[in-house]
Motif scaffolding. Structure first.
Motif, PDB file in Angstrom:
ATOM      1  N   ILE A  48       0.847  -1.193   0.000  1.00 56.62           N
ATOM      2  CA  ILE A  48       0.000   0.000   0.000  1.00 56.62           C
ATOM      3  C   ILE A  48       0.880   1.240   0.000  1.00 56.62           C
ATOM      4  O   ILE A  48       1.807   1.366   0.808  1.00 56.62           O
ATOM      5  CB  ILE A  48      -0.929   0.002   1.223  1.00 56.62           C
ATOM      6  CG1 ILE A  48      -1.895  -1.186   1.136  1.00 56.62           C
ATOM      7  CG2 ILE A  48      -1.680   1.317   1.333  1.00 56.62           C
ATOM      8  CD1 ILE A  48      -2.737  -1.371   2.368  1.00 56.62           C
ATOM      9  N   ALA A  49       0.599   2.152  -0.903  1.00 57.82           N
ATOM     10  CA  ALA A  49       1.336   3.416  -0.981  1.00 57.82           C
ATOM     11  C   ALA A  49       0.775   4.435  -0.002  1.00 57.82           C
ATOM     12  O   ALA A  49       1.519   5.211   0.597  1.00 57.82           O
ATOM     13  CB  ALA A  49       1.281   3.975  -2.399  1.00 57.82           C
ATOM     14  N   GLU A  50      -0.550   4.428   0.153  1.00 58.42           N
ATOM     15  CA  GLU A  50      -1.178   5.467   0.963  1.00 58.42           C
ATOM     16  C   GLU A  50      -2.526   4.985   1.473  1.00 58.42           C
ATOM     17  O   GLU A  50      -3.257   4.315   0.759  1.00 58.42           O
ATOM     18  CB  GLU A  50      -1.365   6.712   0.103  1.00 58.42           C
ATOM     19  CG  GLU A  50      -2.030   7.856   0.783  1.00 58.42           C
ATOM     20  CD  GLU A  50      -2.216   9.064  -0.141  1.00 58.42           C
ATOM     21  OE1 GLU A  50      -2.284  10.167   0.400  1.00 58.42           O
ATOM     22  OE2 GLU A  50      -2.284   8.892  -1.364  1.00 58.42           O
ATOM     23  N   THR A  51      -2.843   5.335   2.709  1.00 59.67           N
ATOM     24  CA  THR A  51      -4.184   5.136   3.243  1.00 59.67           C
ATOM     25  C   THR A  51      -4.643   6.438   3.862  1.00 59.67           C
ATOM     26  O   THR A  51      -3.836   7.208   4.385  1.00 59.67           O
ATOM     27  CB  THR A  51      -4.241   4.027   4.321  1.00 59.67           C
ATOM     28  OG1 THR A  51      -3.348   4.366   5.370  1.00 59.67           O
ATOM     29  CG2 THR A  51      -3.901   2.671   3.744  1.00 59.67           C
ATOM     30  N   SER A  52      -5.935   6.677   3.799  1.00 61.21           N
ATOM     31  CA  SER A  52      -6.513   7.880   4.396  1.00 61.21           C
ATOM     32  C   SER A  52      -7.861   7.516   4.999  1.00 61.21           C
ATOM     33  O   SER A  52      -8.616   6.732   4.432  1.00 61.21           O
ATOM     34  CB  SER A  52      -6.750   8.966   3.344  1.00 61.21           C
ATOM     35  OG  SER A  52      -5.554   9.327   2.717  1.00 61.21           O
ATOM     36  N   TYR A  60      -7.570   3.632   0.115  1.00 63.99           N
ATOM     37  CA  TYR A  60      -6.218   3.094  -0.004  1.00 63.99           C
ATOM     38  C   TYR A  60      -5.795   3.106  -1.460  1.00 63.99           C
ATOM     39  O   TYR A  60      -6.612   2.971  -2.363  1.00 63.99           O
ATOM     40  CB  TYR A  60      -6.090   1.680   0.593  1.00 63.99           C
ATOM     41  CG  TYR A  60      -6.666   0.579  -0.252  1.00 63.99           C
ATOM     42  CD1 TYR A  60      -5.877  -0.067  -1.214  1.00 63.99           C
ATOM     43  CD2 TYR A  60      -7.969   0.183  -0.096  1.00 63.99           C
ATOM     44  CE1 TYR A  60      -6.416  -1.075  -1.987  1.00 63.99           C
ATOM     45  CE2 TYR A  60      -8.508  -0.838  -0.870  1.00 63.99           C
ATOM     46  CZ  TYR A  60      -7.720  -1.467  -1.809  1.00 63.99           C
ATOM     47  OH  TYR A  60      -8.250  -2.469  -2.590  1.00 63.99           O
ATOM     48  N   THR A  61      -4.483   3.284  -1.666  1.00 65.05           N
ATOM     49  CA  THR A  61      -3.881   3.277  -3.001  1.00 65.05           C
ATOM     50  C   THR A  61      -2.690   2.323  -2.976  1.00 65.05           C
ATOM     51  O   THR A  61      -1.877   2.380  -2.044  1.00 65.05           O
ATOM     52  CB  THR A  61      -3.390   4.689  -3.394  1.00 65.05           C
ATOM     53  OG1 THR A  61      -4.482   5.610  -3.266  1.00 65.05           O
ATOM     54  CG2 THR A  61      -2.870   4.704  -4.818  1.00 65.05           C
ATOM     55  N   LYS A  63       0.913   0.622  -4.228  1.00 60.89           N
ATOM     56  CA  LYS A  63       2.179   1.091  -4.815  1.00 60.89           C
ATOM     57  C   LYS A  63       2.238   0.723  -6.289  1.00 60.89           C
ATOM     58  O   LYS A  63       2.648   1.517  -7.130  1.00 60.89           O
ATOM     59  CB  LYS A  63       3.370   0.497  -4.088  1.00 60.89           C
ATOM     60  CG  LYS A  63       3.670   1.132  -2.776  1.00 60.89           C
ATOM     61  CD  LYS A  63       4.953   0.602  -2.182  1.00 60.89           C
ATOM     62  CE  LYS A  63       5.233   1.285  -0.860  1.00 60.89           C
ATOM     63  NZ  LYS A  63       6.466   0.772  -0.258  1.00 60.89           N
TER      64      LYS A  63
END
Length: 68
Positions: A48-52, A60-61, A63
């Motif tokens: 996972i590159a990013e979670t918010s 989630y995004t 990688k």
């Protein structure tokens, strides 16, 4: 002679935005969490590159995306 051309496109899955609303009970929070878990990709090694988490969304995004 005319030029013959073929274009190729790849569709890539990169992540998800979940609208979780405003859970007001533990039961509702559990239900939403279980739905998200069952929706996640099966490959546990995906990074996972990013979670918010903000307001009523969990995002989630990845990688690297999953080629569809």
């Amino acid at each position: 002679m005319s030029l013959i051309k073929k274009d190729y496109y790849v569709k890539v899955f990169m992540g998800t935005d979940y609208e979780i609303g405003n859970p007001e009970t533990i039961g509702h929070l559990k239900k939403v969490s279980e739905e998200i878990i069952s929706d996640l990709p099966d490959d546990n090694s995906l990074e996972i590159a990013e979670t918010s988490l903000y307001h009523d969304k969990l995002i989630y995004t990845l990688k690297e995306g999953i080629v569809q």
